[in-house]
Design a protein around this motif. Structure first.
Motif, PDB file in Angstrom:
ATOM      1  N   VAL A 113       0.843  -1.195   0.000  1.00 27.82           N
ATOM      2  CA  VAL A 113       0.000   0.000   0.000  1.00 27.82           C
ATOM      3  C   VAL A 113       0.877   1.243   0.000  1.00 27.82           C
ATOM      4  CG1 VAL A 113      -1.714   1.339   1.299  1.00 27.82           C
ATOM      5  CG2 VAL A 113      -1.891  -1.161   1.209  1.00 27.82           C
ATOM      6  N   ILE A 114       0.488   2.248  -0.776  1.00 23.66           N
ATOM      7  CA  ILE A 114       1.136   3.557  -0.747  1.00 23.66           C
ATOM      8  C   ILE A 114       0.078   4.591  -0.390  1.00 23.66           C
ATOM      9  CG2 ILE A 114       2.358   5.350  -2.049  1.00 23.66           C
ATOM     10  CD1 ILE A 114       3.463   3.130  -3.866  1.00 23.66           C
ATOM     11  N   ASN A 115       0.307   5.341   0.667  1.00 20.60           N
ATOM     12  CA  ASN A 115      -0.623   6.410   1.026  1.00 20.60           C
ATOM     13  C   ASN A 115      -0.112   7.736   0.453  1.00 20.60           C
ATOM     14  OD1 ASN A 115      -2.656   7.975   2.109  1.00 20.60           O
ATOM     15  ND2 ASN A 115      -1.577   8.233   4.061  1.00 20.60           N
ATOM     16  N   ALA A 116      -0.729   8.146  -0.660  1.00 23.78           N
ATOM     17  CA  ALA A 116      -0.353   9.397  -1.316  1.00 23.78           C
ATOM     18  C   ALA A 116      -1.429  10.458  -1.150  1.00 23.78           C
ATOM     19  CB  ALA A 116      -0.091   9.151  -2.802  1.00 23.78           C
ATOM     20  N   GLU A 151       2.737   9.873  11.386  1.00 21.43           N
ATOM     21  CA  GLU A 151       3.939   9.044  11.476  1.00 21.43           C
ATOM     22  C   GLU A 151       3.882   8.136  12.697  1.00 21.43           C
ATOM     23  OE1 GLU A 151       7.138  12.223   9.502  1.00 21.43           O
ATOM     24  OE2 GLU A 151       7.553  11.262  11.418  1.00 21.43           O
ATOM     25  N   THR A 152       3.508   8.705  13.829  1.00 19.03           N
ATOM     26  CA  THR A 152       3.434   7.934  15.067  1.00 19.03           C
ATOM     27  C   THR A 152       2.409   6.806  14.959  1.00 19.03           C
ATOM     28  OG1 THR A 152       4.074   9.872  16.373  1.00 19.03           O
ATOM     29  CG2 THR A 152       2.975   8.080  17.542  1.00 19.03           C
ATOM     30  N   ALA A 153       1.271   7.109  14.340  1.00 20.47           N
ATOM     31  CA  ALA A 153       0.224   6.094  14.191  1.00 20.47           C
ATOM     32  C   ALA A 153       0.691   4.938  13.323  1.00 20.47           C
ATOM     33  CB  ALA A 153      -1.028   6.730  13.595  1.00 20.47           C
ATOM     34  N   VAL A 154       1.430   5.239  12.266  1.00 18.49           N
ATOM     35  CA  VAL A 154       1.937   4.189  11.381  1.00 18.49           C
ATOM     36  C   VAL A 154       2.947   3.318  12.127  1.00 18.49           C
ATOM     37  CG1 VAL A 154       3.347   3.754   9.329  1.00 18.49           C
ATOM     38  CG2 VAL A 154       1.494   5.439   9.235  1.00 18.49           C
ATOM     39  N   MET A 208      -5.057   2.492   8.148  1.00 20.27           N
ATOM     40  CA  MET A 208      -4.411   1.778   7.032  1.00 20.27           C
ATOM     41  C   MET A 208      -3.293   0.879   7.551  1.00 20.27           C
ATOM     42  SD  MET A 208      -3.792   4.809   4.266  1.00 20.27           S
ATOM     43  CE  MET A 208      -5.032   6.083   3.989  1.00 20.27           C
ATOM     44  N   ALA A 209      -2.467   1.433   8.435  1.00 21.95           N
ATOM     45  CA  ALA A 209      -1.307   0.688   8.937  1.00 21.95           C
ATOM     46  C   ALA A 209      -1.730  -0.545   9.733  1.00 21.95           C
ATOM     47  CB  ALA A 209      -0.432   1.607   9.789  1.00 21.95           C
ATOM     48  N   GLY A 259       2.683  -1.274  13.933  1.00 23.90           N
ATOM     49  CA  GLY A 259       3.547  -2.449  13.866  1.00 23.90           C
ATOM     50  C   GLY A 259       3.671  -3.104  12.511  1.00 23.90           C
ATOM     51  N   CYS A 260       3.191  -2.448  11.454  1.00 23.94           N
ATOM     52  CA  CYS A 260       3.320  -3.041  10.116  1.00 23.94           C
ATOM     53  C   CYS A 260       4.698  -2.742   9.523  1.00 23.94           C
ATOM     54  CB  CYS A 260       2.240  -2.491   9.171  1.00 23.94           C
ATOM     55  SG  CYS A 260       2.409  -0.743   8.774  1.00 23.94           S
TER      56      CYS A 260
END
Length: 283
Positions: free
Chosen positions: A50-53, A128-131, A80-81, A135-136
């Motif tokens: 997955v790419i989050n753009a 950033e912190t959420a991603v 998403m993460a 743990g992905c």
């Protein structure tokens, strides 16, 4: 090997759509104001990566709309993460130099302390912190000064104003790396493919055009390449106040990205030439 892209009309997403084996989802299919729908889209499509753009990028508007910016830039990427973690697939998440304080003159390292100046930067830092917390397998790719032949950006604004006026005042004390959306898209695509086979490359990385310059110098390069007779006068940021404070130092150290993924900083002069050709504005 399909790569699922969140975003369809944005600068980077439109460039990702040109690359092989990508499926781009617009707001009609995955609205980032509905994080759970984004997670469900990942589970439904079962992509290889997955790419989050997609993002809330209205820097000034975010000052009075931080809750919405945080929903789109932090809560949705976190959802998403977590979906990617459940499915064991990697996520490439685009972030920004705005997570830093923007002081000094030294290029920012990926592990430098963050201290965003405004709501937009805070929302992206929360993303950033959420991603990371999900743990992905992931790559958080911070970039800066995005330009392309699409949407609203500095190159298109300068072309319009340069054709209308004989001179312009442009900020000269903000320094960074202009970065073409096409170059960001290519880097994200390459990183996503590598993460599939090498999850140990998980981490935070930087990617920006070279060499670093001021907005004023970038404007001069645009006018020169487009053969527009417009004189640029350097001004300090204090002469061009905005609701959100901009970082003066947007320099990003991209050496770890090169070492880990074999991706070098793109030369923005060459990328600018291509953008102007796409716009039919080059000499």
């Amino acid at each position: 090997m399909a790569i699922l892209v969140f975003g369809k009309s944005g600068q980077v997403a439109r460039e990702l759509a040109k690359l092989p084996e990508t499926l781009c989802l617009g707001r009609d299919a995955a609205d980032l104001t509905d994080p759970m729908a984004c997670a469900e889209a990942i589970r439904f499509h079962q992509p290889a990566a997955v790419i989050n753009a997609a993002a809330y990028t209205a820097v000034d508007a975010a000052e009075s709309d931080e809750a919405q910016a945080t929903l789109v830039n932090a809560t949705a990427p976190g959802a998403m993460a977590r979906a990617c973690a459940d499915l064991g697939i990697p996520l490439v998440h685009i972030s920004t130099d705005y997570v830093f304080a923007g002081d000094g003159e030294t290029p920012w390292q990926p592990d430098d302390a963050t201290a965003p100046l405004g709501a937009y930067g805070r929302s992206k830092l929360a993303g950033e912190t959420a991603v990371r917390d999900a743990g992905c397998t992931h790559a958080i790719l911070r970039t800066s000064w995005v330009v392309s032949a699409h949407g609203a950006n500095f190159v298109k604004t300068m072309l319009r104003l340069g054709a209308e006026r004989g001179s312009l005042n442009v900020v000269a004390d903000q320094i960074g790396g202009p970065t073409a959306a096409a170059d960001i898209a290519a880097a994200c695509h390459r990183i996503a493919l590598q993460l599939i086979d090498a999850p140990d490359k998980t981490g935070t990385y930087h990617f920006a055009g070279a060499p670093d310059c001021s907005w004023a110098d970038f404007a001069r390069a645009i006018f020169d390449e487009a053969e527009l007779n417009c004189t640029v006068h350097d001004i300090p940021s204090s002469d061009y106040p905005t609701p959100a404070k901009r970082p003066l130092n947007s320099r990003l150290d991209c050496s770890t990205t090169n070492k880990t993924f074999g991706i070098e900083r793109p030369q923005w002069h060459a990328s600018l030439t291509q953008i102007l050709k796409d716009l039919g504005a080059s000499k």
